[in-house]
Design a protein around this motif. Structure first.
Motif, PDB file in Angstrom:
ATOM      1  N   ARG B  31       0.847  -1.195   0.000  1.00 22.75           N
ATOM      2  CA  ARG B  31       0.000   0.000   0.000  1.00 22.75           C
ATOM      3  C   ARG B  31       0.883   1.247   0.000  1.00 22.75           C
ATOM      4  N   GLY B  32       1.932   1.194   0.817  1.00 25.87           N
ATOM      5  CA  GLY B  32       2.862   2.324   0.892  1.00 25.87           C
ATOM      6  C   GLY B  32       3.477   2.632  -0.466  1.00 25.87           C
ATOM      7  N   SER B  33       3.851   1.580  -1.213  1.00 21.11           N
ATOM      8  CA  SER B  33       4.447   1.810  -2.538  1.00 21.11           C
ATOM      9  C   SER B  33       3.476   2.553  -3.431  1.00 21.11           C
ATOM     10  N   GLY B  34       2.215   2.104  -3.401  1.00 25.81           N
ATOM     11  CA  GLY B  34       1.206   2.750  -4.242  1.00 25.81           C
ATOM     12  C   GLY B  34       1.028   4.210  -3.871  1.00 25.81           C
ATOM     13  N   VAL B  35       0.926   4.464  -2.557  1.00 24.21           N
ATOM     14  CA  VAL B  35       0.735   5.846  -2.095  1.00 24.21           C
ATOM     15  C   VAL B  35       1.954   6.691  -2.449  1.00 24.21           C
ATOM     16  N   LEU B  36       3.147   6.081  -2.255  1.00 20.81           N
ATOM     17  CA  LEU B  36       4.378   6.820  -2.550  1.00 20.81           C
ATOM     18  C   LEU B  36       4.383   7.320  -3.988  1.00 20.81           C
ATOM     19  N   LEU B  37       3.949   6.455  -4.925  1.00 24.49           N
ATOM     20  CA  LEU B  37       3.928   6.850  -6.330  1.00 24.49           C
ATOM     21  C   LEU B  37       3.029   8.067  -6.533  1.00 24.49           C
ATOM     22  N   LEU B  38       1.840   8.006  -5.907  1.00 19.95           N
ATOM     23  CA  LEU B  38       0.916   9.135  -6.047  1.00 19.95           C
ATOM     24  C   LEU B  38       1.531  10.406  -5.472  1.00 19.95           C
ATOM     25  N   VAL B  39       2.192  10.263  -4.309  1.00 20.83           N
ATOM     26  CA  VAL B  39       2.813  11.425  -3.680  1.00 20.83           C
ATOM     27  C   VAL B  39       3.888  12.011  -4.581  1.00 20.83           C
ATOM     28  N   VAL B  40       4.700  11.135  -5.190  1.00 23.35           N
ATOM     29  CA  VAL B  40       5.784  11.614  -6.050  1.00 23.35           C
ATOM     30  C   VAL B  40       5.224  12.373  -7.249  1.00 23.35           C
ATOM     31  N   VAL B  41       4.211  11.787  -7.902  1.00 18.31           N
ATOM     32  CA  VAL B  41       3.624  12.463  -9.070  1.00 18.31           C
ATOM     33  C   VAL B  41       3.017  13.793  -8.665  1.00 18.31           C
ATOM     34  N   ALA B  42       2.316  13.802  -7.536  1.00 17.36           N
ATOM     35  CA  ALA B  42       1.719  15.045  -7.054  1.00 17.36           C
ATOM     36  C   ALA B  42       2.814  16.070  -6.757  1.00 17.36           C
ATOM     37  N   ALA B  43       3.913  15.600  -6.141  1.00 17.84           N
ATOM     38  CA  ALA B  43       5.003  16.518  -5.804  1.00 17.84           C
ATOM     39  C   ALA B  43       5.602  17.122  -7.067  1.00 17.84           C
ATOM     40  N   ILE B  44       5.790  16.295  -8.085  1.00 19.12           N
ATOM     41  CA  ILE B  44       6.339  16.796  -9.349  1.00 19.12           C
ATOM     42  C   ILE B  44       5.391  17.845  -9.928  1.00 19.12           C
ATOM     43  N   ALA B  45       4.109  17.517  -9.954  1.00 15.44           N
ATOM     44  CA  ALA B  45       3.127  18.434 -10.535  1.00 15.44           C
ATOM     45  C   ALA B  45       3.116  19.759  -9.768  1.00 15.44           C
ATOM     46  N   ILE B  46       3.174  19.679  -8.424  1.00 13.91           N
ATOM     47  CA  ILE B  46       3.140  20.909  -7.624  1.00 13.91           C
ATOM     48  C   ILE B  46       4.399  21.733  -7.889  1.00 13.91           C
ATOM     49  N   PHE B  47       5.557  21.073  -7.893  1.00 11.50           N
ATOM     50  CA  PHE B  47       6.821  21.766  -8.133  1.00 11.50           C
ATOM     51  C   PHE B  47       6.780  22.485  -9.486  1.00 11.50           C
ATOM     52  N   LEU B  48       6.377  21.742 -10.536  1.00  8.62           N
ATOM     53  CA  LEU B  48       6.305  22.331 -11.871  1.00  8.62           C
ATOM     54  C   LEU B  48       5.369  23.527 -11.873  1.00  8.62           C
ATOM     55  N   THR B  49       4.198  23.357 -11.259  1.00 13.16           N
ATOM     56  CA  THR B  49       3.197  24.420 -11.310  1.00 13.16           C
ATOM     57  C   THR B  49       3.678  25.671 -10.591  1.00 13.16           C
ATOM     58  N   VAL B  50       4.236  25.492  -9.384  1.00 10.03           N
ATOM     59  CA  VAL B  50       4.665  26.661  -8.604  1.00 10.03           C
ATOM     60  C   VAL B  50       5.727  27.451  -9.360  1.00 10.03           C
ATOM     61  N   ARG B  51       6.758  26.734  -9.857  1.00  7.32           N
ATOM     62  CA  ARG B  51       7.831  27.422 -10.562  1.00  7.32           C
ATOM     63  C   ARG B  51       7.316  28.027 -11.858  1.00  7.32           C
ATOM     64  N   ALA B 292      11.157  29.594 -16.427  1.00 13.42           N
ATOM     65  CA  ALA B 292      10.459  29.626 -17.711  1.00 13.42           C
ATOM     66  C   ALA B 292      10.552  28.259 -18.394  1.00 13.42           C
ATOM     67  N   LEU B 293      11.750  27.656 -18.341  1.00 14.25           N
ATOM     68  CA  LEU B 293      11.925  26.345 -18.964  1.00 14.25           C
ATOM     69  C   LEU B 293      11.082  25.292 -18.245  1.00 14.25           C
ATOM     70  N   ILE B 294      10.996  25.425 -16.919  1.00 13.04           N
ATOM     71  CA  ILE B 294      10.163  24.493 -16.156  1.00 13.04           C
ATOM     72  C   ILE B 294       8.703  24.647 -16.584  1.00 13.04           C
ATOM     73  N   ALA B 295       8.302  25.890 -16.889  1.00  7.24           N
ATOM     74  CA  ALA B 295       6.937  26.109 -17.377  1.00  7.24           C
ATOM     75  C   ALA B 295       6.706  25.339 -18.674  1.00  7.24           C
ATOM     76  N   LEU B 298       6.184  21.853 -17.900  1.00  8.65           N
ATOM     77  CA  LEU B 298       4.824  21.601 -17.401  1.00  8.65           C
ATOM     78  C   LEU B 298       3.865  21.354 -18.568  1.00  8.65           C
ATOM     79  N   VAL B 299       4.039  22.132 -19.645  1.00  6.16           N
ATOM     80  CA  VAL B 299       3.171  21.935 -20.813  1.00  6.16           C
ATOM     81  C   VAL B 299       3.366  20.525 -21.378  1.00  6.16           C
ATOM     82  N   LEU B 300       4.637  20.096 -21.447  1.00  7.69           N
ATOM     83  CA  LEU B 300       4.907  18.741 -21.937  1.00  7.69           C
ATOM     84  C   LEU B 300       4.274  17.703 -21.015  1.00  7.69           C
ATOM     85  N   PHE B 301       4.367  17.955 -19.714  1.00  5.40           N
ATOM     86  CA  PHE B 301       3.772  17.081 -18.698  1.00  5.40           C
ATOM     87  C   PHE B 301       2.272  16.941 -18.951  1.00  5.40           C
ATOM     88  N   VAL B 302       1.625  18.074 -19.201  1.00  3.22           N
ATOM     89  CA  VAL B 302       0.179  18.073 -19.452  1.00  3.22           C
ATOM     90  C   VAL B 302      -0.143  17.316 -20.737  1.00  3.22           C
TER      91      VAL B 302
END
Lengths: 383, 326
Positions: B31-51, B292-295, B298-302
């Motif tokens: 269960r932890g592995s599954g949650v960890l994956l979600l947390v990592v993806v969410a963290a990446i998305a948040i990092f990309l969005t904020v920057r 700007a490059l991170i932005a 983010l578009v590629l991510f989307v």
């Protein structure tokens, strides 16, 4: 599904990863050219001589520095000499790029940084956080010519001036036998070949400095502001100076720009610039030094930022106008006490007569005397 | 003709299994592995969005429609129009070339080739996946580009009327999106082939034998029982390949002659992709330039999320074939 890598391939992969890393990390304006495989190139390391010890007053310790790859070869040979003379001193210069060097410096990880352009006001402002009671200053240290290389079999000598060069790089002059080029090269038999311009696709200090020259010397023919990203119309883009040089070498009728060492290493012919002096000027270390000599110091206080504007339009004999200068970035006051003695001692050495005389062999240009004197007194006053 | 299997019905009495500490630990870890994956993806998305948001708010051009990328200018002007176009177009070219060939190879290995030939071919395809992308890039720049010049001229001469194959300057080199597409096709071939092959192998023998018993030829067996069963798996395989094509960096940066122009002519040496642009600009970028490059990242991510989402929907609609449960 099996995607097994054989161990032999693993070695290849590791090698490729290393290459990739190097490619990514050295994304600086001007690259070094240390893989001088062809004999007779001047891009190799200048040899150190034991007499250097005289110019070095040794300090012990360990400092970190990072930044521009334009000055990598120069710094490497200086570090080698210094460390030979001073056992117990370690100077670790991480070659990345000007932008990254400044970022590192302002985060407090560097004793000094290398950059192709002086600090911007915003960067000076944020440097006050790491320089206790002082601020980051830009100290010019290494000069060099940007050569305009061309590939036109049968044409061994080519003269161009700033407006013509600007029009060529902006695709307004498209063939080698254009009247404008003919007028400057009365004796040459110019073919009807189409001109293929080659520029950098990565952002680079070399592009920045070339476009500064085009804008400064031919404002009517170059409608763009200077920038690290290429703005001209048409042409092909290649990654890094090495890529531009390789493409010029491959493509008949091409013209590109890179540091002198690349032209020497790839034996690419370089354009002589008609500056209005009595004779067209060739891209050499000595001519570049003469060009930099007309630069003005515009920095205030101990900051020695140069304005090369006067160099672009110089008409002095044998002064090559397309030059770049790399700076060392340090704090004027408030350098970390742990790193200050060694930093100062090293900068003292590289700005000394001895240190500067190492530059020519690597395709760089020593600082002209007047600027070098100012640099020495600035370095001596670092605290 | 479709073949459906009745959905499995739950057993009437739910028998409770014995649980021991090991069970709980293992369940917790998975269960932890599954949650960890979600947390990592969410963290990446948040990092990309904020920057990204901080950079886009300073942009003096329209982020989505501006062609050039000058984040170091004052005021900064940058946009992803050319990058999005180049990324999508080069990936489409790669998919159009690679997917049919990959399916062909997979079917050949599983249904046509004798074992003695199929195994070596499968192995050689695996080797393609082990070649690092920078090597593909160097091979592309030094070998593919000069050798494609003739093909470019031929396409320009005979297919110039299609607009996409019209070359504005016949002398310009082949360092174009079209060439990048061909190179990407070679790079994504192994992953699509491998996954498709495994999926096709999983088609129940019963289906094929039943079709043969009804008098089907080999082609009809493949058409009626193999492909429908393997379809969702093949789509998943293609998506894995597409993901690689969308994000490929070094090979594109080495081959493409990048410039901020949007051209419908695929053979012109212009354009750019997200990853290529990041690699080209990152080194000299200051803090703001990196944001700007991170932005753009983010578009590629989307875009990648959208593509994968679309693929999921297609696969969900064909759930009854649960081959290689994608």
């Amino acid at each position: 599904m099996k995607l097994q890598r054989k161990s032999g391939l693993r070695v290849l992969t590791v090698g490729a990863v290393a290459i990739t890393g190097a490619l990514v990390l050295t994304a600086c304006g001007s690259d070094d050219n240390s893989n001088s495989s062809s004999p007779g190139t001047s891009a190799g390391q200048p040899s150190s001589s034991a007499s250097n010890a005289s110019a070095i007053s040794c300090e012990k310790g360990q400092i970190l520095a990072s930044g521009s790859s334009a000055q990598q070869n120069a710094i490497e040979s200086w570090v080698k000499n210094y460390q030979q003379a001073c056992p117990g001193a370690t100077i670790n210069y991480k070659t990345s790029s000007s932008g990254e060097g400044v970022v590192d410096f302002n985060q407090g990880t560097d004793a000094f940084a290398g950059s192709d352009s002086p600090l911007k006001d915003t960067e000076v402002a944020s440097s006050k956080k790491v320089c206790a009671g002082g601020e980051g200053i830009s100290i010019p240290m290494v000069g060099g010519p940007i050569a305009i290389g061309y590939n036109l079999p049968g044409v061994d000598s080519l003269v161009l001036d700033a407006p013509t060069l600007a029009k060529i790089f902006n695709s307004q002059i498209t063939s080698w036998n254009d009247p404008a080029i003919k007028a400057l090269n009365a004796d040459a038999t110019l073919p009807t070949t189409k001109i293929q311009t080659v520029h950098r696709q990565d952002e680079s200090g070399t592009t920045d400095n070339l476009t500064k020259y085009l804008k400064g010397a031919a404002p009517s023919a170059w409608p763009y502001e200077h920038a690290k990203a290429w703005a001209g119309k048409g042409g092909q883009a290649a990654a890094k100076s090495s890529g531009v040089a390789a493409l010029v070498k491959q493509t008949e009728g091409s013209i590109g720009y890179f540091e002198l060492s690349y032209a020497t290493a790839e034996s690419i012919k370089t354009v002589k610039i008609d500056t209005g002096a009595s004779a067209p000027v060739e891209a050499t270390s000595a001519d570049a030094s003469a060009g930099i000599a007309s630069a003005k110091v515009v920095g205030t206080g101990s900051d020695l930022s140069l304005d090369l504007g006067a160099a672009y339009t110089t008409k002095a004999a044998n002064a090559y106008p397309i030059v770049l200068v790399t700076y060392e970035i340090a704090c004027d006051k408030g350098n970390k006490p742990g790193t200050l003695p060694l930093t100062k001692s090293f900068l003292n050495y590289i700005s000394s007569e001895d240190g500067q005389s190492q530059l020519t062999a690597a395709g760089y240009a020593p600082l002209p005397a007047e600027i070098a004197t100012k640099v020495r007194s600035t370095v001596a006053a670092l605290s | 003709m479709t073949i459906t299997t009745p959905p499995p019905t739950a057993p009437p009495h739910h028998i409770k299994a014995v649980t021991r500490p090991g069970d709980r630990i293992f369940a917790g870890m998975s269960r932890g592995s599954g949650v960890l994956l979600l947390v990592v993806v969410a963290a990446i998305a948040i990092f990309l969005t904020v920057r990204a948001v901080s950079a886009i708010s300073e942009d003096h051009g329209n982020f989505l429609t501006t062609f050039e990328w000058n984040a170091s200018l004052n005021p900064p002007v940058f946009g992803v129009a050319v990058l999005a176009y180049g990324t999508i177009v080069s990936s489409i070219i790669a998919m159009v070339i690679a997917v049919p060939i990959a399916i062909g190879i997979a079917l050949f290995i599983t249904h046509y080739a004798p074992r003695s030939l199929g195994e070596p071919i499968a192995y050689v395809i695996d080797l393609l996946a082990a070649v690092p992308s920078i090597i593909y890039g160097l091979w592309g720049a030094l070998f593919l580009v000069p050798h494609l010049h003739g093909l470019n001229l031929w396409l320009d001469t005979y297919f110039g009327w299609t607009v996409i194959f019209a070359k504005q300057d016949p002398n310009s080199s082949a360092r174009s999106l079209f060439t990048v597409g061909i190179l990407l096709a070679i790079m994504i071939l192994p992953i699509i082939t491998n996954v498709s092959r495994e999926v096709i192998r999983q088609v129940p023998k019963m289906h094929e034998e039943a079709a043969i018993a009804l008098g089907a030829t080999r082609w009809e067996v493949i058409r009626l029982s193999v492909l429908p069963f393997a379809r969702s798996g093949i789509i998943s395989a293609s998506m894995l390949g597409l993901g690689r094509a969308l994000g490929e960096t070094m090979a594109v940066a080495t081959v493409l002659s990048a410039s901020p122009q949007l051209s419908a002519h695929l053979l012109d040496p212009v354009g750019g992709t997200f990853s290529q642009n990041i690699v080209a600009k990152f080194g000299e970028a200051d803090e703001f330039g990196r944001d700007a490059l991170i932005a753009s990242g983010l578009v590629l991510f989307v875009i990648t999320l959208l593509v994968n989402g679309a693929a999921r929907v297609i696969i969900q609609r064909r759930k009854e074939y649960s081959g290689a449960n994608a």
